[in-house]
Design an enzyme around this catalytic site. Structure first.
Site, mmCIF file in Angstrom:
data_model
loop_
_atom_site.group_PDB
_atom_site.id
_atom_site.type_symbol
_atom_site.label_atom_id
_atom_site.label_comp_id
_atom_site.label_asym_id
_atom_site.label_seq_id
_atom_site.Cartn_x
_atom_site.Cartn_y
_atom_site.Cartn_z
ATOM 1 N N GLU A 32 15.908 -12.943 -17.861
ATOM 2 C CA GLU A 32 16.606 -14.155 -17.364
ATOM 3 C C GLU A 32 15.782 -15.403 -17.683
ATOM 4 O O GLU A 32 14.545 -15.310 -17.748
ATOM 5 C CB GLU A 32 16.737 -14.094 -15.824
ATOM 6 C CG GLU A 32 17.381 -12.841 -15.272
ATOM 7 C CD GLU A 32 18.839 -12.738 -15.679
ATOM 8 O OE1 GLU A 32 19.319 -11.596 -15.826
ATOM 9 O OE2 GLU A 32 19.462 -13.792 -15.900
ATOM 10 N N THR B 54 7.941 -13.857 -15.219
ATOM 11 C CA THR B 54 7.688 -14.741 -14.083
ATOM 12 C C THR B 54 8.781 -15.789 -13.950
ATOM 13 O O THR B 54 9.297 -16.290 -14.941
ATOM 14 C CB THR B 54 6.308 -15.441 -14.205
ATOM 15 O OG1 THR B 54 6.092 -16.259 -13.043
ATOM 16 C CG2 THR B 54 6.219 -16.298 -15.452
ATOM 17 N N TYR C 26 0.824 -1.210 0.000
ATOM 18 C CA TYR C 26 0.000 0.000 0.000
ATOM 19 C C TYR C 26 0.855 1.256 0.000
ATOM 20 O O TYR C 26 0.712 2.119 -0.859
ATOM 21 C CB TYR C 26 -1.014 -0.047 1.160
ATOM 22 C CG TYR C 26 -1.974 -1.207 0.953
ATOM 23 C CD1 TYR C 26 -1.886 -2.378 1.710
ATOM 24 C CD2 TYR C 26 -2.917 -1.193 -0.095
ATOM 25 C CE1 TYR C 26 -2.723 -3.464 1.468
ATOM 26 C CE2 TYR C 26 -3.762 -2.275 -0.343
ATOM 27 C CZ TYR C 26 -3.644 -3.418 0.448
ATOM 28 O OH TYR C 26 -4.456 -4.497 0.184
ATOM 29 N N ASN D 114 -0.148 -11.151 -10.637
ATOM 30 C CA ASN D 114 0.047 -9.868 -9.958
ATOM 31 C C ASN D 114 -1.247 -9.389 -9.311
ATOM 32 O O ASN D 114 -2.331 -9.723 -9.763
ATOM 33 C CB ASN D 114 0.549 -8.809 -10.954
ATOM 34 C CG ASN D 114 1.870 -9.218 -11.588
ATOM 35 O OD1 ASN D 114 2.580 -10.081 -11.056
ATOM 36 N ND2 ASN D 114 2.180 -8.652 -12.738
ATOM 37 N N HIS E 31 -4.084 -14.585 -8.193
ATOM 38 C CA HIS E 31 -3.786 -14.393 -6.765
ATOM 39 C C HIS E 31 -4.595 -13.261 -6.145
ATOM 40 O O HIS E 31 -4.220 -12.731 -5.106
ATOM 41 C CB HIS E 31 -2.281 -14.091 -6.581
ATOM 42 C CG HIS E 31 -1.419 -15.270 -6.903
ATOM 43 N ND1 HIS E 31 -0.124 -15.152 -7.346
ATOM 44 C CD2 HIS E 31 -1.669 -16.603 -6.868
ATOM 45 C CE1 HIS E 31 0.384 -16.373 -7.548
ATOM 46 N NE2 HIS E 31 -0.533 -17.255 -7.274
ATOM 47 N N CYS F 175 -12.976 -4.424 10.754
ATOM 48 C CA CYS F 175 -14.215 -4.244 9.968
ATOM 49 C C CYS F 175 -15.112 -3.219 10.661
ATOM 50 O O CYS F 175 -15.457 -3.395 11.839
ATOM 51 C CB CYS F 175 -14.938 -5.588 9.868
ATOM 52 S SG CYS F 175 -16.543 -5.500 9.058
HETATM 53 N N1 APR Z 1 10.690 -7.456 -17.761
HETATM 54 C C1 APR Z 1 10.341 -8.779 -17.746
HETATM 55 N N2 APR Z 1 10.665 -9.636 -16.746
HETATM 56 C C2 APR Z 1 11.395 -9.128 -15.732
HETATM 57 C C3 APR Z 1 11.803 -7.774 -15.666
HETATM 58 C C4 APR Z 1 11.422 -6.926 -16.742
HETATM 59 N N3 APR Z 1 11.765 -5.630 -16.777
HETATM 60 N N4 APR Z 1 12.526 -7.596 -14.513
HETATM 61 C C5 APR Z 1 12.551 -8.796 -13.885
HETATM 62 N N5 APR Z 1 11.886 -9.714 -14.611
HETATM 63 C C6 APR Z 1 11.657 -11.137 -14.320
HETATM 64 C C7 APR Z 1 12.699 -11.792 -13.453
HETATM 65 O O1 APR Z 1 13.786 -12.267 -14.253
HETATM 66 C C8 APR Z 1 11.898 -12.953 -12.859
HETATM 67 O O2 APR Z 1 11.932 -14.082 -13.710
HETATM 68 O O3 APR Z 1 10.465 -11.202 -13.584
HETATM 69 C C9 APR Z 1 10.479 -12.408 -12.807
HETATM 70 C C10 APR Z 1 10.009 -12.080 -11.407
HETATM 71 O O4 APR Z 1 9.903 -13.288 -10.708
HETATM 72 P P1 APR Z 1 9.214 -13.327 -9.264
HETATM 73 O O5 APR Z 1 9.701 -12.183 -8.476
HETATM 74 O O6 APR Z 1 9.372 -14.720 -8.745
HETATM 75 O O7 APR Z 1 7.687 -13.017 -9.575
HETATM 76 P P2 APR Z 1 6.544 -14.039 -9.936
HETATM 77 O O8 APR Z 1 7.048 -15.117 -10.837
HETATM 78 O O9 APR Z 1 5.398 -13.244 -10.405
HETATM 79 O O10 APR Z 1 6.184 -14.662 -8.485
HETATM 80 C C11 APR Z 1 5.061 -15.502 -8.421
HETATM 81 O O11 APR Z 1 5.254 -15.495 -6.010
HETATM 82 O O12 APR Z 1 5.564 -14.351 -4.040
HETATM 83 C C12 APR Z 1 4.617 -14.925 -4.870
HETATM 84 O O13 APR Z 1 2.353 -14.368 -5.029
HETATM 85 C C13 APR Z 1 3.628 -13.910 -5.363
HETATM 86 O O14 APR Z 1 2.554 -13.784 -7.532
HETATM 87 C C14 APR Z 1 3.798 -13.939 -6.878
HETATM 88 C C15 APR Z 1 4.368 -15.316 -7.104
#
Ligand code: APR
Length: 247
Positions: free
Chosen positions: A217, A190, A72, A103, A120, A149
């Site tokens: 990556e 992701t 927030y 997200n 999520h 609440c």
């Molecule tokens: N453009 C594209 N990808 C990117 C960028 C960018 N500019 N910067 C970073 N990344 C990639 C990273 O290389 C990584 O693979 O985004 C990914 C982020 O990974 P996470 O932080 O693990 O995020 P996510 O995969 O969405 O996590 C899944 O984990 O903590 C829980 O609920 C939360 O929804 C989330 C879930």
């Protein structure tokens, strides 16, 4: 950026009758929201335990303090970036159906996508843990913590999924259906480390989709699931892809 791979991806997207996108925290990085994992990841700074559902009920004040700081005080001001905008343009051009997102930042909706499946949940909504009344963020007093609440004075929780909670059944069902219908799935930003979300692109692949991954990556998907790996930042790669698309 590998122009040959970009051209290959553009041909697939132009020909696809049912394209979906599966997004993670990486697509919002260029909106100023840090990812969860990796060198600048939120889980390096905060203990993910704060977002475990049991911990939330046992230590509501401490859990809410971390939630407030991450989601927030910080997330709240973020705006859609070029990557979100391109996905909205693709929908307007009838080149993209649903966006399945992990997200909770609401940025796909704010960019203009109308079919967003929130695997999520969403941080813009709050729910009372007892009377189940829903509130919009800002609609009720959010201090002192924990948030209570106004109707029944019970603990209020952000309406997003904590570790240890089930995926909203409708979101799960719709994600599976969209994955099975996909001819192409764009997998953007992701690590695909978190389950069951990380299985959605694997499911799409198993029912015949071409997986086009956009990430600076490699992820858990790159080696065995991804068909075309476009290495780079989401906004740059999607912008270059858009320039190659017809219509
Ligand atoms: N453009 C594209 N990808 C990117 C960028 C960018 N500019 N910067 C970073 N990344 C990639 C990273 O290389 C990584 O693979 O985004 C990914 C982020 O990974 P996470 O932080 O693990 O995020 P996510 O995969 O969405 O996590 C899944 O984990 O903590 C829980 O609920 C939360 O929804 C989330 C879930």
């Amino acid at each position: 950026m590998n122009s040959e791979l970009l051209a290959k991806a553009a041909i697939k997207l132009n020909r696809s009758k049912y394209t979906t996108a599966f997004t993670g925290a990486g697509i919002s990085v260029e909106s100023g929201i840090p990812p969860f994992r990796g060198e600048k990841g939120l889980w390096n700074k905060y203990d993910p335990k704060s977002l475990e559902i049991d911990y939330f009920y046992e230590h509501p004040k401490e859990s809410w303090e971390v939630i407030m700081e991450i989601f927030y005080d910080f997330f709240g001001k973020a705006k859609p970036n070029r990557a979100h905008e391109v996905l909205a343009i693709l929908e307007q051009k009838n080149l993209l159906k649903s966006v399945i997102t992990q997200n909770i930042d609401n940025l796909h909706q704010e960019a203009g996508n109308t079919d967003v499946i929130e695997f999520h949940g969403n941080s813009k909504q709050l729910v009372c843990t007892v009377c189940r009344k829903l509130y919009k963020v800002g609609e009720i007093k959010m201090e002192p913590l924990p948030v209570l609440c106004p109707a029944c004075d019970s603990l209020v929780k952000p309406d997003f999924i904590f570790f240890g909670e089930g995926i909203p059944p409708l979101a799960y069902e719709r994600s599976v259906e969209a994955a099975e219908k996909s001819e192409v799935m764009l997998v953007i930003g992701t690590t695909a480390e978190v389950m069951p979300a990380g299985q959605i692109p694997v499911l799409a692949k198993s029912t015949g989709a071409t997986i086009i991954e956009i990430n600076p990556e490699p992820s858990m998907l790159t080696r065995f699931t991804t068909d075309i790996f476009l290495k780079g930042k989401a906004s740059e790669v999607l912008d270059e892809l858009l320039n190659l698309l017809e219509a």
